[in-house]
Write an enzyme that holds these catalytic residues in place. Structure first.
Site, short mmCIF file in Angstrom:
data_model
loop_
_atom_site.label_atom_id
_atom_site.label_comp_id
_atom_site.label_asym_id
_atom_site.label_seq_id
_atom_site.Cartn_x
_atom_site.Cartn_y
_atom_site.Cartn_z
N ASN A 82 51.88 37.24 -8.54
CA ASN A 82 51.57 37.61 -7.16
C ASN A 82 50.07 37.67 -6.96
O ASN A 82 49.38 38.47 -7.60
CB ASN A 82 52.19 38.98 -6.83
CG ASN A 82 51.82 39.47 -5.44
OD1 ASN A 82 51.29 38.71 -4.63
ND2 ASN A 82 52.09 40.72 -5.17
N HIS A 119 30.94 48.22 6.56
CA HIS A 119 31.75 47.10 6.08
C HIS A 119 33.21 47.53 6.09
O HIS A 119 33.53 48.70 6.18
CB HIS A 119 31.33 46.64 4.67
CG HIS A 119 31.53 47.65 3.59
ND1 HIS A 119 32.66 47.69 2.81
CD2 HIS A 119 30.75 48.67 3.15
CE1 HIS A 119 32.57 48.68 1.94
NE2 HIS A 119 31.41 49.29 2.12
N ASP A 154 32.85 56.77 -4.78
CA ASP A 154 32.46 55.48 -4.21
C ASP A 154 30.97 55.29 -4.34
O ASP A 154 30.32 55.95 -5.16
CB ASP A 154 32.96 55.36 -2.76
CG ASP A 154 32.28 56.30 -1.79
OD1 ASP A 154 31.39 57.07 -2.21
OD2 ASP A 154 32.63 56.28 -0.59
#
Length: 610
Positions: free
Chosen positions: A554, A11, A153
């Site tokens: 933002n 991905h 991760d």
């Protein structure tokens, strides 16, 4: 020396180019194909990177892929064997794909590269390990001569977490935690359990957490995770299904917490908010324990972070406030896309032994503005071809009218300069708003972004003013640190407001800048610097002159499920498919009321939900 890094085929495919040690270009494939988290070979991103350098593939010194597929296949096989006979359905589905495609990724990558350049020498194709790519992406662009590097991760080949030490151009991994024990996968398991998409919705869990109470954190630490004092841990696999199954959690996990898996778009309840708060609290505790042990064990004064968990800006903010390290630097493209950059840098410094120059000021990421930019002529031609009505202004008039539009409460699409690399919009491809407006968060979420109302927005603040508005006195250029709004700017809540639960807290203004103040008084801060983004800096300066406020809302220039816009035509489509009122692309200014109504798009359901 030119080295191209590539990540993908899982991905977030991306490409990055390093020339003589300098980062020249980097971009995610999704921005070109308009397919969120695109996993295909990053052909468009590669072509873009080569165009920046003006060279062909055959002129490169090396192409480096960000992980090692054979080791990943070995992990897959060993995992299935260790869980057998459980997981046979998953095994039966995964093996044909691996044997047909993924096991022979070297040939697949070489074939794709030869499509781009038939003369490419396959001998130049190299591979680095997944977490070494992450570590390289964190250390080499950092402002430190030496540092400890923590990567966290889901999983790479075997590693889920590593500690590396970087000195000069040298970088070595010293410790690893291996699959199936993974902080990223624990967070993703809860993401799945409360109904969000894995590898996409984790940031929603972080945004949802302040609406809840961490009442399940103790249960998680008692049942799911055996956490050691040094931050290492083991997960009890009897509660999870990601090892060999088709889901992240199993029935035992659901029974432990007392609710079934939430279906996407099902109503969020206090339970889901409390689950989010609980996994966030556990994550923060693990990160802090790891950081303490890294400081004690290595003696290093600086810490670099990468890997998907490093995008958890709430944990990063707590780590910064802990004061364990003199310097903390986080790779803005901390996820797998950043692995392409790390692979290129590892190729240059480790494989070829080239020296490293530490930047005299700031870091080597160029503000993360590493993607495509377009000339004024190109912008005007694209807008004209799309049927847009626009006026071309000089810089002063453009800044003035845009700042006035913000002060008037308009939602502004802002596309300027080079596109950002990484998941955050940093003033290159942003939707902007007035943070003083109590209605702005809900308006942007429901009418512009078409997403869940609870999701917070970030403030972009002038670097020179950040300490006057937030409890942060330092740089945060990549929107990767959370800090609280200063106490004197907060609004005292009534007893009735304090008694509210869950999503009912959303509509209570909490400060003089309510649109960027989360329910716990925090904000995900981007400091804006005149040297890396002068036009954005000038816009906020002008807004400050008009309003007294050096802060703007933002958020990324896209709707829910859409990749951030890349080109002028992408920006115009999003403008016409949402309720953005003003669009500013280069020196072109577009007003919604002046556009042809026939060009209006139904963007609300145009993309698969994230």
């Amino acid at each position: 020396m030119r080295i191209l890094g590539i990540s993908g085929l899982y991905h977030d495919s991306a490409a990055a180019l390093v020339v003589d040690g300098q980062i020249e270009a980097a971009a995610q494939e999704e921005r070109f194909t308009r397919k969120k988290h695109d996993a295909e070979f990053p052909r468009h991103a590669v072509e873009y990177c080569l165009s920046v350098s003006g060279c062909g593939l055959e002129e490169l010194d090396a192409v480096v892929f960000y992980d090692k597929p054979f080791i990943k296949f070995e992990r897959l096989l060993e995992t299935y064997l260790s869980f057998a006979p459980a997981g046979f359905t998953s095994f039966r589905m995964a093996m044909p794909l691996w044997l047909r495609e993924k096991l022979f990724q070297k040939q697949i990558i070489a074939k794709e590269l030869k499509k781009l350049s038939p003369g490419f020498d396959v001998g130049k194709l190299l591979f680095t390990e997944h977490h070494l790519s992450h570590a390289a992406s964190a250390f080499y662009p950092s402002p430190f001569e030496e540092a400890a590097v923590l990567t966290m991760d889901g999983v790479g080949e075997w590693a889920t977490m590593t500690l590396a030490i970087g000195r000069g151009n040298d970088l070595k991994v010293h410790k690893e935690l291996h699959f199936p024990h993974s902080l990223g996968l624990l967070y993703s398991a809860v993401t799945y359990y409360i109904g969000f998409k894995v590898n996409s919705g984790e940031y929603k869990v972080m945004g949802l957490a302040p609406y809840g109470e961490p009442r399940f954190a103790k249960l998680m630490l008692e049942k799911l995770i055996d956490l050691k004092e040094d931050g290492s841990f083991q997960l009890d696999q009897s509660y999870f299904n990601y090892g060999v199954g088709l889901t992240m959690t199993n029935d035992r996990f659901a029974a432990l917490f007392g609710e079934p898996v939430r279906k996407p778009e099902q109503l969020l309840t206090q339970f889901h908010m409390d689950m989010a708060a609980s996994v966030q609290a556990v994550t923060e505790e693990i990160v802090l324990r790891l950081a303490r042990s890294v400081r004690a064990e290595t003696g290093m004064k600086n810490l670099c972070l990468a890997g998907g968990v490093a995008l958890n800006c709430v944990a990063n903010g707590k780590l910064l406030r802990e004061g364990l390290f003199d310097g903390l630097w986080i790779q803005p493209a901390a996820g797998d896309a950043g692995g392409a950059l790390g692979a290129a840098l590892a190729g240059y410094h480790l494989f070829h032994g080239k020296p490293r120059e530490v930047p005299a000021k700031g870091d080597a990421m160029r503000g993360s503005y590493l993607g495509p930019e377009f000339s004024q002529a190109e912008i005007e031609a694209e807008l004209a071809a799309a049927g847009a009505k626009f006026e071309v202004l000089d810089d002063a008039a453009l800044i003035d009218l845009t700042a006035q539009g913000l002060a008037d409460g308009k939602a502004v699409g802002w596309m300027q300069g080079r596109m950002e690399f990484g998941p955050r919009a940093l003033g290159g491809r942003s939707i902007l708003g007035d943070p003083r407006s109590p209605a702005m968060q809900k308006t942007l979420n429901l009418k512009v972004k078409y997403r869940e109302s609870f999701r917070p927005f970030a403030p972009s603040v002038l670097r020179e003013d950040v300490a006057d508005w937030f409890e942060l006195d330092g740089d945060s250029p990549y929107m990767l640190l959370v800090a609280d709004v200063r106490e004197e700017l907060r609004r005292e809540m009534t007893q009735e407001e304090k008694a509210l639960f869950g999503i009912d807290k959303l509509n209570v203004p909490r400060s003089t800048i309510p649109a960027v103040t989360h329910v716990d008084y925090s904000a995900r801060i981007q400091t804006v610097h005149a040297d890396t983004n002068p036009r954005y800096h000038r816009l906020i300066c002008r807004f400050k002159a008009l309003t007294g406020c050096p802060v703007v809302v933002n958020t990324s220039f896209n709707v829910r499920g859409e990749p951030i816009v890349c080109t002028a035509s992408d920006a115009f489509r999003c403008f016409m498919g949402s309720e953005i009122e003003l669009l500013v692309v280069g020196n072109c200014l577009l007003r919604k009321e002046e556009q042809d109504p026939a060009l209006k798009l139904n963007y609300k359901d145009a993309f698969e939900l994230d």
